[in-house]
Enzyme design. Sequence first.
Site, mmCIF file in Angstrom:
data_model
loop_
_atom_site.group_PDB
_atom_site.id
_atom_site.type_symbol
_atom_site.label_atom_id
_atom_site.label_comp_id
_atom_site.label_asym_id
_atom_site.label_seq_id
_atom_site.Cartn_x
_atom_site.Cartn_y
_atom_site.Cartn_z
ATOM 1 N N HIS A 1 -5.414 -2.899 -3.126
ATOM 2 C CA HIS A 1 -5.021 -1.965 -4.191
ATOM 3 C C HIS A 1 -4.940 -2.632 -5.564
ATOM 4 O O HIS A 1 -4.540 -1.992 -6.532
ATOM 5 C CB HIS A 1 -3.686 -1.309 -3.843
ATOM 6 C CG HIS A 1 -3.748 -0.559 -2.555
ATOM 7 N ND1 HIS A 1 -4.262 0.708 -2.456
ATOM 8 C CD2 HIS A 1 -3.417 -0.930 -1.292
ATOM 9 C CE1 HIS A 1 -4.222 1.098 -1.191
ATOM 10 N NE2 HIS A 1 -3.714 0.126 -0.464
ATOM 11 N N SER B 1 0.799 -1.226 0.000
ATOM 12 C CA SER B 1 0.000 0.000 0.000
ATOM 13 C C SER B 1 0.831 1.275 0.000
ATOM 14 O O SER B 1 0.386 2.290 -0.513
ATOM 15 C CB SER B 1 -0.959 -0.002 1.193
ATOM 16 O OG SER B 1 -0.247 -0.146 2.403
ATOM 17 N N LYS C 1 -11.913 1.422 -2.252
ATOM 18 C CA LYS C 1 -10.815 1.999 -3.045
ATOM 19 C C LYS C 1 -11.240 2.025 -4.515
ATOM 20 O O LYS C 1 -12.079 2.824 -4.864
ATOM 21 C CB LYS C 1 -9.534 1.235 -2.734
ATOM 22 C CG LYS C 1 -9.096 1.599 -1.303
ATOM 23 C CD LYS C 1 -7.964 0.809 -0.725
ATOM 24 C CE LYS C 1 -7.694 1.325 0.697
ATOM 25 N NZ LYS C 1 -6.901 0.421 1.506
HETATM 26 C C1 PLP Z 1 -6.941 0.261 2.942
HETATM 27 C C2 PLP Z 1 -6.353 -1.066 3.264
HETATM 28 C C3 PLP Z 1 -6.976 -1.925 4.157
HETATM 29 C C4 PLP Z 1 -8.156 -1.518 4.981
HETATM 30 O O1 PLP Z 1 -9.304 -1.440 4.209
HETATM 31 P P1 PLP Z 1 -10.498 -0.501 4.677
HETATM 32 O O2 PLP Z 1 -11.657 -0.975 3.918
HETATM 33 O O3 PLP Z 1 -10.071 0.892 4.348
HETATM 34 O O4 PLP Z 1 -10.649 -0.708 6.162
HETATM 35 C C5 PLP Z 1 -6.452 -3.192 4.313
HETATM 36 N N1 PLP Z 1 -5.347 -3.580 3.653
HETATM 37 C C6 PLP Z 1 -4.694 -2.748 2.810
HETATM 38 C C7 PLP Z 1 -3.478 -3.228 2.096
HETATM 39 C C8 PLP Z 1 -5.176 -1.470 2.599
HETATM 40 O O5 PLP Z 1 -4.531 -0.627 1.801
#
Ligand code: PLP
Length: 384
Positions: free
Chosen positions: A206, A178, A237
């Site tokens: 991602h 991330s 996302k």
């Molecule tokens: C954003 C993210 C999460 C958490 O997801 P949310 O739905 O925002 O709680 C988990 N793992 C990774 C790699 C992320 O980037």
Amino acid sequence: MPFTELQNELNERAAQGLLRQRRTLDSPQSPHITVDGSSYLSFCSNDYLGLANHPQLIAALQQGARQWGVGAGAAHLVSGHSAAHHRLEQALAAFVNKPAALLFSNGYMANLGAVQALIGKSDTVFADKLNHASLNDAMLLSRTEAKRYRHNDMAQLAQLLEQTKTGRKLIITDAVFSMDGDLAPLPELLALCERHDAWLLVDDAHGFGVLGEQGRGSLAHFGVASPRIIYMATLGKAAGVFGAFVAAEQIVIDTLVNHARSYVYTTATPPALAGTVLESLQLIGEGDALREHLRELVAQLRSGLAGLPWKLMASDTAIQPLLIGGNQAALALSEGLRERGIWVAAIRPPTVPQGTARLRITLSAAHSTADVARLIEVLHELAH
Ligand SMILES: *Cc1c(COP(=O)(O)O)cnc(C)c1O
């Protein structure tokens, strides 16, 4: 008073350039945002396909609210599990080529629940050192022995697996890291799982919607499939909405329904959101042109920033971090951009390792080539 201690801790953070403060958006998420009354060109959302403010999804949410009301009113195991949730789970499972899927409120909770439900005290979790905080917290919650291996270091991981003779084994990894944007070598990880009879939990926060044919994610990107893989992705996302899911063998999903505490002991997300994600899934599947445009923007940025004193990290994805190093230097550059109307957040420890503060530039299919050209121009200006 304990407040004095808290204040001292915050002061210390501030002195190290590590204090976090929020800024308030006065506009929907988009490349062009209004923050505290001023307009900015933004390069720091995870809305990779520009769906967070898509008219079709807004309409789906309105329609969903008319049909289902606004709140689920109960947990999934009580009376909160609606046909909208159920349909979405089936569609998500099919989309990522898995037998079954389970919706969670968000990715953080999905990771906590999956690891805690599948792994117990006498088992072992193997984790990449650059994994997302939610995977790290999941290891703590499972009270298991955790073995962390150097980033993408398959030789070290193989050694650690070799040394572990008893109990269940679970390897957990970000698929797209991330804060770095690079990929985990999923085929090699799967081969190690097969050799050592381990499971692989892939966090595709991602990659889902962005990578692979029709945006089906990292498994499709690498062409890997196995019952050993437990796939997790988020829906806030690239999908542009909210929530997360785990997709796996039916028996894994049944286990999560029974044992994942972050699933059992929480209110179901609004059914209208589930309907909205279903619509988003449609847009993702049809979004090849969006993904192609995104790839072009990545190439444009990388060639445009080649001559800078700061280096872009090795990444082909929409996450294009510019490595700065010091916390204050990263903050200063972020501030310099802000003064020129560009919004890029400085990412500092403990989110990233000491000495690797960075500007985490993220691109979206909603950006134009002119937007990216402007970012390139301003960064060159700031370098001189
Ligand atoms: C954003 C993210 C999460 C958490 O997801 P949310 O739905 O925002 O709680 C988990 N793992 C990774 C790699 C992320 O980037």
